[in-house]
Design a protein around this motif. Structure first.
Motif, mmCIF file in Angstrom:
data_model
loop_
_atom_site.group_PDB
_atom_site.id
_atom_site.type_symbol
_atom_site.label_atom_id
_atom_site.label_comp_id
_atom_site.label_asym_id
_atom_site.label_seq_id
_atom_site.Cartn_x
_atom_site.Cartn_y
_atom_site.Cartn_z
ATOM 1 N N PHE A 184 0.821 -1.207 0.000
ATOM 2 C CA PHE A 184 0.000 0.000 0.000
ATOM 3 C C PHE A 184 0.856 1.258 0.000
ATOM 4 C CE2 PHE A 184 -3.684 -2.375 2.271
ATOM 5 C CZ PHE A 184 -4.082 -2.903 1.056
ATOM 6 N N ASP A 185 1.898 1.277 0.820
ATOM 7 C CA ASP A 185 2.786 2.442 0.858
ATOM 8 C C ASP A 185 3.436 2.671 -0.500
ATOM 9 O OD1 ASP A 185 2.195 2.872 3.510
ATOM 10 O OD2 ASP A 185 4.036 1.972 4.282
ATOM 11 N N ALA A 186 3.818 1.572 -1.148
ATOM 12 C CA ALA A 186 4.504 1.675 -2.437
ATOM 13 C C ALA A 186 3.590 2.265 -3.513
ATOM 14 C CB ALA A 186 5.014 0.303 -2.874
ATOM 15 N N VAL A 187 2.343 1.785 -3.580
ATOM 16 C CA VAL A 187 1.462 2.276 -4.637
ATOM 17 C C VAL A 187 1.067 3.729 -4.393
ATOM 18 C CG1 VAL A 187 -0.760 1.525 -3.641
ATOM 19 C CG2 VAL A 187 -0.486 1.683 -6.114
ATOM 20 N N LEU A 188 0.838 4.123 -3.137
ATOM 21 C CA LEU A 188 0.473 5.513 -2.875
ATOM 22 C C LEU A 188 1.639 6.456 -3.141
ATOM 23 C CD1 LEU A 188 -1.723 5.186 0.345
ATOM 24 C CD2 LEU A 188 -2.463 5.377 -2.033
ATOM 25 N N GLU A 189 2.846 6.027 -2.799
ATOM 26 C CA GLU A 189 4.017 6.864 -3.062
ATOM 27 C C GLU A 189 4.247 7.019 -4.566
ATOM 28 O OE1 GLU A 189 6.898 9.501 -2.372
ATOM 29 O OE2 GLU A 189 5.492 8.672 -0.920
ATOM 30 N N GLN A 190 4.052 5.936 -5.319
ATOM 31 C CA GLN A 190 4.221 6.033 -6.769
ATOM 32 C C GLN A 190 3.165 6.937 -7.391
ATOM 33 O OE1 GLN A 190 4.973 2.533 -9.094
ATOM 34 N NE2 GLN A 190 6.273 1.603 -7.530
ATOM 35 N N ILE A 191 1.942 6.905 -6.861
ATOM 36 C CA ILE A 191 0.901 7.806 -7.364
ATOM 37 C C ILE A 191 1.295 9.254 -7.115
ATOM 38 C CG2 ILE A 191 -1.478 8.589 -7.003
ATOM 39 C CD1 ILE A 191 -2.206 5.645 -6.461
ATOM 40 N N ARG A 192 1.793 9.548 -5.904
ATOM 41 C CA ARG A 192 2.216 10.923 -5.599
ATOM 42 C C ARG A 192 3.319 11.393 -6.539
ATOM 43 N NH1 ARG A 192 2.204 8.690 -0.217
ATOM 44 N NH2 ARG A 192 0.377 9.355 0.962
ATOM 45 N N GLU A 193 4.261 10.517 -6.815
ATOM 46 C CA GLU A 193 5.433 10.913 -7.601
ATOM 47 C C GLU A 193 5.180 10.889 -9.101
ATOM 48 O OE1 GLU A 193 8.150 12.157 -6.285
ATOM 49 O OE2 GLU A 193 7.184 11.934 -4.325
ATOM 50 N N CYS A 194 4.355 9.943 -9.586
ATOM 51 C CA CYS A 194 4.229 9.738 -11.035
ATOM 52 C C CYS A 194 2.833 10.007 -11.582
ATOM 53 C CB CYS A 194 4.618 8.298 -11.401
ATOM 54 S SG CYS A 194 6.225 7.789 -10.775
ATOM 55 N N GLY A 195 1.829 10.091 -10.701
ATOM 56 C CA GLY A 195 0.454 10.218 -11.160
ATOM 57 C C GLY A 195 -0.203 8.858 -11.300
ATOM 58 N N TYR A 196 -1.498 8.838 -11.136
ATOM 59 C CA TYR A 196 -2.243 7.576 -11.141
ATOM 60 C C TYR A 196 -2.072 6.805 -12.448
ATOM 61 C CZ TYR A 196 -6.265 4.391 -10.965
ATOM 62 O OH TYR A 196 -7.075 3.291 -10.993
ATOM 63 N N GLU A 197 -2.184 7.506 -13.556
ATOM 64 C CA GLU A 197 -2.158 6.827 -14.858
ATOM 65 C C GLU A 197 -0.824 6.138 -15.132
ATOM 66 O OE1 GLU A 197 -4.806 6.417 -16.499
ATOM 67 O OE2 GLU A 197 -6.035 7.790 -15.304
ATOM 68 N N SER A 198 0.256 6.657 -14.550
ATOM 69 C CA SER A 198 1.582 6.088 -14.812
ATOM 70 C C SER A 198 1.896 4.877 -13.949
ATOM 71 C CB SER A 198 2.661 7.150 -14.589
ATOM 72 O OG SER A 198 2.491 8.229 -15.472
ATOM 73 N N VAL A 199 1.119 4.654 -12.910
ATOM 74 C CA VAL A 199 1.384 3.549 -11.996
ATOM 75 C C VAL A 199 0.807 2.255 -12.561
ATOM 76 C CG1 VAL A 199 0.905 2.624 -9.686
ATOM 77 C CG2 VAL A 199 1.456 5.033 -9.979
ATOM 78 N N THR A 200 1.582 1.190 -12.500
ATOM 79 C CA THR A 200 1.136 -0.125 -12.940
ATOM 80 C C THR A 200 1.353 -1.142 -11.827
ATOM 81 O OG1 THR A 200 3.292 -0.775 -13.837
ATOM 82 C CG2 THR A 200 1.780 0.403 -15.326
ATOM 83 N N MET A 201 0.586 -2.211 -11.890
ATOM 84 C CA MET A 201 0.779 -3.303 -10.939
ATOM 85 C C MET A 201 2.191 -3.872 -11.085
ATOM 86 S SD MET A 201 -2.180 -3.719 -9.289
ATOM 87 C CE MET A 201 -3.040 -5.261 -8.973
ATOM 88 N N GLU A 202 2.676 -3.929 -12.316
ATOM 89 C CA GLU A 202 4.010 -4.452 -12.578
ATOM 90 C C GLU A 202 5.066 -3.578 -11.904
ATOM 91 O OE1 GLU A 202 5.215 -4.480 -16.703
ATOM 92 O OE2 GLU A 202 6.235 -6.385 -16.387
#
Length: 204
Positions: free
Chosen positions: A29-47
């Motif tokens: 959970f921490d990883a996905v929220l941090e990636q959203i903050r840094e890259c935006g939702y659309e850029s985040v992937t499960m991979e």
């Protein structure tokens, strides 16, 4: 760029949810929220989250099936009521303390809201998870704070400004980055409360 559906193996979707520890789940959970903050939702992937947390992509899909479900779960798990427990015995000081408290986390939460952008308006589950995690609990705590002030006789229980205090507090958090490119820190929020919120309630 592949779509979420293209990226999701049918064999993984059909498999049962595997058990993971709460600590490992928190890491996801921490990883996905941090990636959203840094890259935006659309850029985040499960991979990408799988690579960051050194797990297989199938592990994430077994647990949450889709990216929106995964992000919604992460938002709900991040539920921490920052305004809870603020009770100084004075409504004016409670609101000042709320401002100082909000200033310590406004950058992360505001950045998250900005990064989710269009996604949360397009996905009802995601929008509700966002409200449950970041909005409803704080509004409830603010309303309890205002109710205590009314019970102490500091403000009338039917004061017309009461309805708008949550909007004032949350609105300034969202709008300051738009107006000045800066997040609303503790000093700014305290001055905002003293200049606008307290006078609106007839407090000094």
């Amino acid at each position: 760029m592949t779509s979420q559906a293209d990226d999701e193996p049918e064999t993984v979707v059909a498999s049962r949810r595997s058990k993971i520890t709460p600590e490992r789940e928190r890491e996801f959970f921490d990883a996905v929220l941090e990636q959203i903050r840094e890259c935006g939702y659309e850029s985040v992937t499960m991979e990408g989250v799988a690579a960051t947390t050194r797990c297989s992509k199938s592990t994430l899909y077994r647990q949450w099936k889709t990216k929106p479900q995964f992000v919604a779960a992460a938002l709900r798990a991040s539920h921490r009521v920052r305004f809870a427990g603020i009770d100084t015995g004075s409504l004016a000081e409670d609101l000042r303390q709320a401002a100082r408290t909000a200033g310590t986390w406004s950058d992360k939460d505001t950045k998250l809201l900005q990064a989710l952008g269009h996604a949360w308006t397009a996905d009802k589950e995601l929008a509700e998870a966002l409200r449950e995690a970041l909005v409803y609990p704080e509004i409830a705590a603010l309303r309890a704070m205002l109710a205590r002030g009314a019970e102490r006789g500091e403000i009338p229980a039917d004061h017309p400004a009461l309805e708008y205090i949550p909007a004032m507090m949350f609105g300034v958090l969202r709008v300051r980055p738009v107006l000045s490119g800066q997040y609303a820190d503790a000093d700014y929020l305290t001055r905002f409360v003293e200049a606008t919120v307290l006078p609106a309630l007839g407090l000094t």
